[in-house]
Design an enzyme around this catalytic site. Structure first.
Site, PDB file in Angstrom:
ATOM      1  N   GLY A  85      40.055  42.385  36.601  1.00  0.00           N
ATOM      2  CA  GLY A  85      40.162  41.386  37.666  1.00  0.00           C
ATOM      3  C   GLY A  85      38.957  40.457  37.654  1.00  0.00           C
ATOM      4  O   GLY A  85      38.012  40.652  36.883  1.00  0.00           O
ATOM      5  N   TYR A 142      36.122  47.185  48.043  1.00  0.00           N
ATOM      6  CA  TYR A 142      36.028  45.804  48.528  1.00  0.00           C
ATOM      7  C   TYR A 142      37.182  45.499  49.474  1.00  0.00           C
ATOM      8  O   TYR A 142      38.324  45.887  49.226  1.00  0.00           O
ATOM      9  CB  TYR A 142      36.037  44.812  47.344  1.00  0.00           C
ATOM     10  CG  TYR A 142      34.865  45.088  46.434  1.00  0.00           C
ATOM     11  CD1 TYR A 142      33.618  44.523  46.690  1.00  0.00           C
ATOM     12  CD2 TYR A 142      34.983  45.988  45.377  1.00  0.00           C
ATOM     13  CE1 TYR A 142      32.524  44.828  45.894  1.00  0.00           C
ATOM     14  CE2 TYR A 142      33.896  46.296  44.569  1.00  0.00           C
ATOM     15  CZ  TYR A 142      32.670  45.715  44.843  1.00  0.00           C
ATOM     16  OH  TYR A 142      31.585  46.035  44.069  1.00  0.00           O
ATOM     17  N   TYR A 176      49.318  41.570  53.401  1.00  0.00           N
ATOM     18  CA  TYR A 176      48.157  41.829  52.546  1.00  0.00           C
ATOM     19  C   TYR A 176      46.975  42.289  53.405  1.00  0.00           C
ATOM     20  O   TYR A 176      46.331  43.305  53.124  1.00  0.00           O
ATOM     21  CB  TYR A 176      47.791  40.557  51.770  1.00  0.00           C
ATOM     22  CG  TYR A 176      46.422  40.595  51.120  1.00  0.00           C
ATOM     23  CD1 TYR A 176      46.182  41.344  49.974  1.00  0.00           C
ATOM     24  CD2 TYR A 176      45.347  39.870  51.662  1.00  0.00           C
ATOM     25  CE1 TYR A 176      44.914  41.365  49.383  1.00  0.00           C
ATOM     26  CE2 TYR A 176      44.093  39.892  51.073  1.00  0.00           C
ATOM     27  CZ  TYR A 176      43.878  40.641  49.939  1.00  0.00           C
ATOM     28  OH  TYR A 176      42.637  40.679  49.371  1.00  0.00           O
ATOM     29  N   TRP A 183      37.029  34.501  49.905  1.00  0.00           N
ATOM     30  CA  TRP A 183      37.231  33.368  48.988  1.00  0.00           C
ATOM     31  C   TRP A 183      36.533  33.625  47.646  1.00  0.00           C
ATOM     32  O   TRP A 183      35.672  32.838  47.202  1.00  0.00           O
ATOM     33  CB  TRP A 183      36.720  32.075  49.629  1.00  0.00           C
ATOM     34  CG  TRP A 183      37.409  31.678  50.910  1.00  0.00           C
ATOM     35  CD1 TRP A 183      38.185  32.466  51.720  1.00  0.00           C
ATOM     36  CD2 TRP A 183      37.369  30.391  51.539  1.00  0.00           C
ATOM     37  NE1 TRP A 183      38.627  31.750  52.801  1.00  0.00           N
ATOM     38  CE2 TRP A 183      38.149  30.474  52.722  1.00  0.00           C
ATOM     39  CE3 TRP A 183      36.752  29.179  51.233  1.00  0.00           C
ATOM     40  CZ2 TRP A 183      38.320  29.387  53.577  1.00  0.00           C
ATOM     41  CZ3 TRP A 183      36.926  28.097  52.100  1.00  0.00           C
ATOM     42  CH2 TRP A 183      37.703  28.203  53.251  1.00  0.00           C
TER      43      TRP A 183
HETATM   44  N1  LIG Z   1      40.397  36.931  45.592  1.00  0.00           N
HETATM   45  C1  LIG Z   1      39.898  36.694  46.798  1.00  0.00           C
HETATM   46  O1  LIG Z   1      39.797  35.545  47.232  1.00  0.00           O
HETATM   47  C2  LIG Z   1      39.421  37.833  47.659  1.00  0.00           C
HETATM   48  C3  LIG Z   1      38.946  37.556  48.949  1.00  0.00           C
HETATM   49  C4  LIG Z   1      38.457  38.602  49.731  1.00  0.00           C
HETATM   50  C5  LIG Z   1      38.472  39.888  49.233  1.00  0.00           C
HETATM   51  N2  LIG Z   1      38.963  40.137  47.985  1.00  0.00           N
HETATM   52  C6  LIG Z   1      38.968  41.524  47.507  1.00  0.00           C
HETATM   53  O2  LIG Z   1      38.048  41.592  46.425  1.00  0.00           O
HETATM   54  C7  LIG Z   1      38.496  42.572  45.490  1.00  0.00           C
HETATM   55  C8  LIG Z   1      38.544  41.972  44.092  1.00  0.00           C
HETATM   56  O3  LIG Z   1      39.454  40.891  44.100  1.00  0.00           O
HETATM   57  P1  LIG Z   1      39.675  39.949  42.844  1.00  0.00           P
HETATM   58  O4  LIG Z   1      39.654  38.559  43.317  1.00  0.00           O
HETATM   59  O5  LIG Z   1      38.784  40.361  41.729  1.00  0.00           O
HETATM   60  O6  LIG Z   1      41.190  40.317  42.491  1.00  0.00           O
HETATM   61  P2  LIG Z   1      42.011  40.064  41.139  1.00  0.00           P
HETATM   62  O7  LIG Z   1      41.316  39.082  40.277  1.00  0.00           O
HETATM   63  O8  LIG Z   1      43.409  39.804  41.577  1.00  0.00           O
HETATM   64  O9  LIG Z   1      41.916  41.468  40.418  1.00  0.00           O
HETATM   65  C9  LIG Z   1      42.577  42.586  40.925  1.00  0.00           C
HETATM   66  C10 LIG Z   1      42.636  43.612  39.828  1.00  0.00           C
HETATM   67  O10 LIG Z   1      43.423  44.688  40.344  1.00  0.00           O
HETATM   68  C11 LIG Z   1      44.311  45.069  39.341  1.00  0.00           C
HETATM   69  N3  LIG Z   1      45.527  45.641  39.876  1.00  0.00           N
HETATM   70  C12 LIG Z   1      46.505  45.048  40.592  1.00  0.00           C
HETATM   71  N4  LIG Z   1      47.497  45.915  40.814  1.00  0.00           N
HETATM   72  C13 LIG Z   1      47.126  47.083  40.232  1.00  0.00           C
HETATM   73  C14 LIG Z   1      47.731  48.348  40.105  1.00  0.00           C
HETATM   74  N5  LIG Z   1      48.948  48.608  40.598  1.00  0.00           N
HETATM   75  N6  LIG Z   1      47.055  49.312  39.447  1.00  0.00           N
HETATM   76  C15 LIG Z   1      45.846  49.080  38.897  1.00  0.00           C
HETATM   77  N7  LIG Z   1      45.236  47.894  38.968  1.00  0.00           N
HETATM   78  C16 LIG Z   1      45.878  46.904  39.630  1.00  0.00           C
HETATM   79  C17 LIG Z   1      44.656  43.815  38.557  1.00  0.00           C
HETATM   80  O11 LIG Z   1      45.106  44.226  37.288  1.00  0.00           O
HETATM   81  P3  LIG Z   1      45.678  43.194  36.201  1.00  0.00           P
HETATM   82  O12 LIG Z   1      44.462  42.493  35.659  1.00  0.00           O
HETATM   83  O13 LIG Z   1      46.322  44.080  35.206  1.00  0.00           O
HETATM   84  O14 LIG Z   1      46.607  42.314  36.936  1.00  0.00           O
HETATM   85  C18 LIG Z   1      43.315  43.114  38.538  1.00  0.00           C
HETATM   86  O15 LIG Z   1      42.571  43.500  37.418  1.00  0.00           O
HETATM   87  C19 LIG Z   1      39.830  43.075  46.025  1.00  0.00           C
HETATM   88  O16 LIG Z   1      39.617  44.249  46.755  1.00  0.00           O
HETATM   89  C20 LIG Z   1      40.293  41.973  46.940  1.00  0.00           C
HETATM   90  O17 LIG Z   1      41.165  42.472  47.959  1.00  0.00           O
HETATM   91  C21 LIG Z   1      39.418  39.133  47.176  1.00  0.00           C
END
Ligand SMILES: NC(=O)c1ccc[n+]([C@@H]2O[C@H](COP(=O)([O-])OP(=O)(O)OC[C@H]3O[C@@H](n4cnc5c(N)ncnc54)[C@H](OP(=O)(O)O)[C@@H]3O)[C@@H](O)[C@H]2O)c1
Length: 305
Positions: free
Chosen positions: A15, A107, A134, A159
């Site tokens: 991710g 997180y 979500y 974000w």
């Molecule tokens: N993105 C944002 O704006 C945001 C904001 C606030 C908080 N957060 C939190 O920050 C953290 C990191 O987010 P991020 O932006 O790095 O998210 P991301 O880029 O969407 O990465 C999520 C990762 O989780 C993996 N994943 C999804 N479904 C899965 C499953 N069933 N089994 C195993 N792995 C799985 C994905 O695998 P694949 O690579 O194979 O798809 C990806 O590698 C999360 O906890 C998110 O809730 C994110």
């Protein structure tokens, strides 16, 4: 490093954040970085069966969970899978961490709040009230961590943006190359937070908390975001202006980005209007200085352009 080398088990290594963590966590010792292929969170029972032998053999000092179901709009119609990944499986990780006497870093998100008012949300004073499936799944994941693992660090952020993976910044660069004008929501306020900052702060905090006693009061929930605030609209303008300064070929200029209200851009999942996070607790407990959000965005633009 004055501390012993630690064993770190990382989930979600592909991710945005997981990619950065896989590099940064090496400062602590040996990192076992698992992707979805090696640890699928879509079935909590299968995850337990799969990870139990890994945890027994590797004996991690810390489990870092960067895996999550992050498709905010899709989660409205895929609640079962979002709950498996973001809540039930997180409970399994918490139980595994507890049984291994490991720290669990997990997180979470500003989307656990309903976005009312304009004050930055504080960990102890403000109760979550998620607007979306979500947000609800992430809130239930937090509850599972607190219930099952004493030595936890829940880091709520907002974000998220990085050079690796998909995010708003990259979408704006793509759209600004394809079109000569854009419309972007201006009435949601929050803070872009870089994966680089999140990974560095995670390592800093773990350096303090890995040797800590299990009843150390500093385990718990923290808000972690860059300093400052912006709207999606002002953020988009900043990205386009600074990409142009770096020589990017864009058809859209900052002044051609029109501010619109959320109501003009309907999406399946409601978003909080106020995503400001109060970061006083993490700064004072760990003596951390949080840079302005623009610094993280600038570094990503430098890497991309
Ligand atoms: N993105 C944002 O704006 C945001 C904001 C606030 C908080 N957060 C939190 O920050 C953290 C990191 O987010 P991020 O932006 O790095 O998210 P991301 O880029 O969407 O990465 C999520 C990762 O989780 C993996 N994943 C999804 N479904 C899965 C499953 N069933 N089994 C195993 N792995 C799985 C994905 O695998 P694949 O690579 O194979 O798809 C990806 O590698 C999360 O906890 C998110 O809730 C994110």
């Amino acid at each position: 490093m004055n501390q012993p080398p630690y064993r770190v088990l990382l989930l979600g290594a592909n991710g945005q954040l997981g990619f950065e963590l896989a590099i940064a966590l090496k400062a602590l010792g040996e990192v076992r970085a698992l992707t979805r292929n090696e640890a699928d969170l879509s079935n909590a029972f299968a995850l337990r069966d799969n990870l139990l032998p890994v945890v027994k053999k590797f004996q991690p000092h810390v489990i870092v969970n960067a895996a999550a179901y992050t498709a905010v709009d899709k989660a409205q119609t895929e609640q079962t899978i979002a709950l498996q990944v973001n809540a039930q499986s997180v409970g399994v990780l918490a139980e595994l961490a507890q049984s291994a006497n490991a720290v669990l870093v997990h997180y979470s998100t500003d989307y656990v709040f309903d976005g009312a008012g304009d004050k930055p949300w504080a960990e102890e004073d403000d109760a979550p009230n998620p607007l979306s499936a979500y947000g609800q799944s992430k809130w239930l994941g937090e509850c599972a961590v607190r219930q099952h693992c004493r030595k936890h660090l829940i880091l709520r952020t907002s974000w998220v943006v990085g050079a690796h993976g998909n995010n708003f910044l990259k979408t704006m660069l793509r759209l600004a190359a394809e079109r000569d004008s854009l419309r972007v929501v201006a009435d949601q306020i929050g803070v872009p937070t870089s994966t680089d900052l999140l990974a560095k702060v995670t390592v800093d905090i773990l350096q303090t908390m890995l040797p800590a006693a299990k009843d150390d009061a500093r385990f718990g929930t923290y808000h972690l975001a860059a300093a400052g605030e912006t709207s999606w609209h002002a953020y988009a303008q900043y990205v386009v202006a600074n990409a142009l300064k770096r020589g990017a070929h864009l058809s859209c200029k900052p002044e051609s980005i029109e501010p619109i209200p959320t109501s003009a851009y309907p999406l399946p999942a409601p978003r909080p209007a106020n995503s400001r996070l109060n970061t006083e607790k993490i700064r004072s407990n760990f003596g951390i200085k949080l840079p302005a959000w623009q610094a993280g965005v600038d570094a990503i633009l430098d890497a991309l352009i």
